[in-house]
Scaffold this motif. Sequence first.
Motif, PDB file in Angstrom:
ATOM      1  N   GLY A  63      -5.483  -7.941 -14.295  1.00 45.42           N
ATOM      2  CA  GLY A  63      -4.474  -7.588 -13.296  1.00 45.42           C
ATOM      3  C   GLY A  63      -4.431  -6.102 -13.008  1.00 45.42           C
ATOM      4  N   LEU A  64      -4.671  -5.259 -14.011  1.00 49.34           N
ATOM      5  CA  LEU A  64      -4.720  -3.821 -13.799  1.00 49.34           C
ATOM      6  C   LEU A  64      -5.875  -3.450 -12.876  1.00 49.34           C
ATOM      7  CD1 LEU A  64      -3.888  -0.893 -14.350  1.00 49.34           C
ATOM      8  CD2 LEU A  64      -5.169  -1.005 -16.501  1.00 49.34           C
ATOM      9  N   THR A  65      -7.019  -4.117 -13.051  1.00 50.62           N
ATOM     10  CA  THR A  65      -8.159  -3.872 -12.165  1.00 50.62           C
ATOM     11  C   THR A  65      -7.816  -4.259 -10.734  1.00 50.62           C
ATOM     12  OG1 THR A  65      -9.759  -4.176 -13.951  1.00 50.62           O
ATOM     13  CG2 THR A  65     -10.572  -4.500 -11.714  1.00 50.62           C
ATOM     14  N   HIS A  66      -7.126  -5.387 -10.555  1.00 51.37           N
ATOM     15  CA  HIS A  66      -6.696  -5.786  -9.209  1.00 51.37           C
ATOM     16  C   HIS A  66      -5.757  -4.738  -8.612  1.00 51.37           C
ATOM     17  CE1 HIS A  66      -8.711  -9.558  -9.209  1.00 51.37           C
ATOM     18  NE2 HIS A  66      -7.950 -10.137 -10.137  1.00 51.37           N
ATOM     19  N   CYS A  67      -4.861  -4.192  -9.451  1.00 52.32           N
ATOM     20  CA  CYS A  67      -3.934  -3.165  -8.978  1.00 52.32           C
ATOM     21  C   CYS A  67      -4.694  -1.928  -8.515  1.00 52.32           C
ATOM     22  CB  CYS A  67      -2.950  -2.806 -10.087  1.00 52.32           C
ATOM     23  SG  CYS A  67      -1.762  -1.527  -9.680  1.00 52.32           S
ATOM     24  N   LEU A  68      -5.701  -1.535  -9.281  1.00 60.66           N
ATOM     25  CA  LEU A  68      -6.510  -0.370  -8.891  1.00 60.66           C
ATOM     26  C   LEU A  68      -7.253  -0.640  -7.587  1.00 60.66           C
ATOM     27  CD1 LEU A  68      -7.994   0.573 -12.396  1.00 60.66           C
ATOM     28  CD2 LEU A  68      -6.169   1.767 -11.167  1.00 60.66           C
ATOM     29  N   ASN A  69      -7.788  -1.864  -7.447  1.00 63.09           N
ATOM     30  CA  ASN A  69      -8.481  -2.210  -6.202  1.00 63.09           C
ATOM     31  C   ASN A  69      -7.526  -2.184  -5.018  1.00 63.09           C
ATOM     32  OD1 ASN A  69     -10.924  -2.571  -7.524  1.00 63.09           O
ATOM     33  ND2 ASN A  69     -10.617  -4.765  -7.853  1.00 63.09           N
ATOM     34  N   ASP A  70      -6.297  -2.675  -5.219  1.00 64.02           N
ATOM     35  CA  ASP A  70      -5.303  -2.663  -4.139  1.00 64.02           C
ATOM     36  C   ASP A  70      -4.940  -1.239  -3.728  1.00 64.02           C
ATOM     37  OD1 ASP A  70      -5.263  -5.415  -4.133  1.00 64.02           O
ATOM     38  OD2 ASP A  70      -3.461  -5.595  -5.381  1.00 64.02           O
TER      39      ASP A  70
END
Length: 507
Positions: free
Chosen positions: A167-174
């Motif tokens: 989820g942190l990776t998704h947040c960074l991508n967003d």
Amino acid sequence: MAVNAIIAHFDPYSERSKNWHKLLTAIRPHVQKAVVVSTGISQQDSETAKQLGFSVIARDNVGYDFMSYAVGFDVLQGDARADKILFTNDSYFISDEEKFTDSLSKLLSAKDGAAFLTCSSQIIRHGQSYLFAIDRKVFSQRLFHEFLSGVRPQPTRLSVIFAYEIGLTHCLNDLNVSFSSLVDTSGLSGRISSEQRKRGINPTHDYAEEIEDRCGIVKYERLVKNPLRLAETPRMAAIALAAATTAARAPMQVSQLEPPAVVICHCHYEEVVDELILKLERLPDGCEIHVTSSNPSVLSAFKTRWKRKKVYLNVLATENKGRDVLPFFVALRLLGLADNIPILKIHGKRSLYSPLGEKWRKDLLDQLLPDFGGINDIIRQFETSPKLAMIGAQGSYVSDLGYWGANERRVCEFMERGGYATPTSDDLGFYAGTMFWIRSQCANEILESVDFAQFESEGGERDGTYGHVLERAIPMALHSQGWTLLEAGCEKELSPELARERKLEYF
């Protein structure tokens, strides 16, 4: 550059105190403000953190590390001066402090919005959350605040990985923020096997040696549990042994309240760990177990398989020397036990030279660790009989003069050097197998006479070593001073003349 740090901690029994001190000492020069958020911390480790200038927050043991990160971030986010925040937990062993310190510097100097020590390609490429740094351009964003403030307890560790690590990776991508790592599995993928590719790569396990070589750390899970059953290299085995060694405090600590009994158990063979655990589970609450071994797999097996909450189990790495006798006295010296605590000395001896060797071990253990009531009866005997020194298994006390073996001269030398009466040949009388209960006062008295330099390196000898000398000398020395020797379930005091005709059946 101003750096803050959030450290997730869990070690209620101070089993990794030395590593904890290394971790905090390495982080301290890099950060201006730091908070430890712990779901289980001893007074000793809390004081260590505070003395180094870290704030300490204790919370309930729910939510894994991301909940601790969220609590720490809530405390630190009002600090407008920070350029970076370092997030870490205490799940790794520092094998090389210089390399680890250099890795921290590289993480904190990275130009990306987020820098992780390792990235995994399992499921999707994502940064692993045990050690990473986040730049202000990320942690100042509302979306990042919402991500951490939305952390909630998850039912499983896998759920945490999906919801928060990935989820942190998704947040960074967003946020359209790039991230990097010091070790990335994409650069090592050419070495993976088809089996690894099928199950997916976990770099902290599959590439533990590369990570250790570059960064100076190994995850404790890889060292202690090795859940993927990966082959041990000499380097990993050496680090596992070092990790087990640093887990032992010096001096080792027992409960503030005296335990009803202490067990010192030596084990060399992993295949007998489960058998020993089944026997040790018969102990009453409050007892303490200290396991010694030169085999890291044995120490790991005991720590991961022991489930009793009210019987504390500690492990101590020892060198492969002196069989079960040298480790016993090493542990005894570290423990510094008060007088009148019953100590049970047992081991996982296999006696492979005898077809009845396995039976011998099992018989001794069953006699010395009977059912719950029987163990309490043994403990009570030490309480009510102030002159009781030792209790052995039924039939284990022998005095046939043939059992002197090649040890008589050295036994006499030990007795003379320790100030005991010089024995005659007829004074031979000892517990064969070197398993017994002994009063701590008596064990400590013998300890003062033990010459550690006389223990030979392990060579498979069946007789004539310093360990065989002490097997005979311990009960003989105590008996010469008027202490009482018994066998389990029998009230008749032992003496050499009563067992002269007894023969062991195990040879």
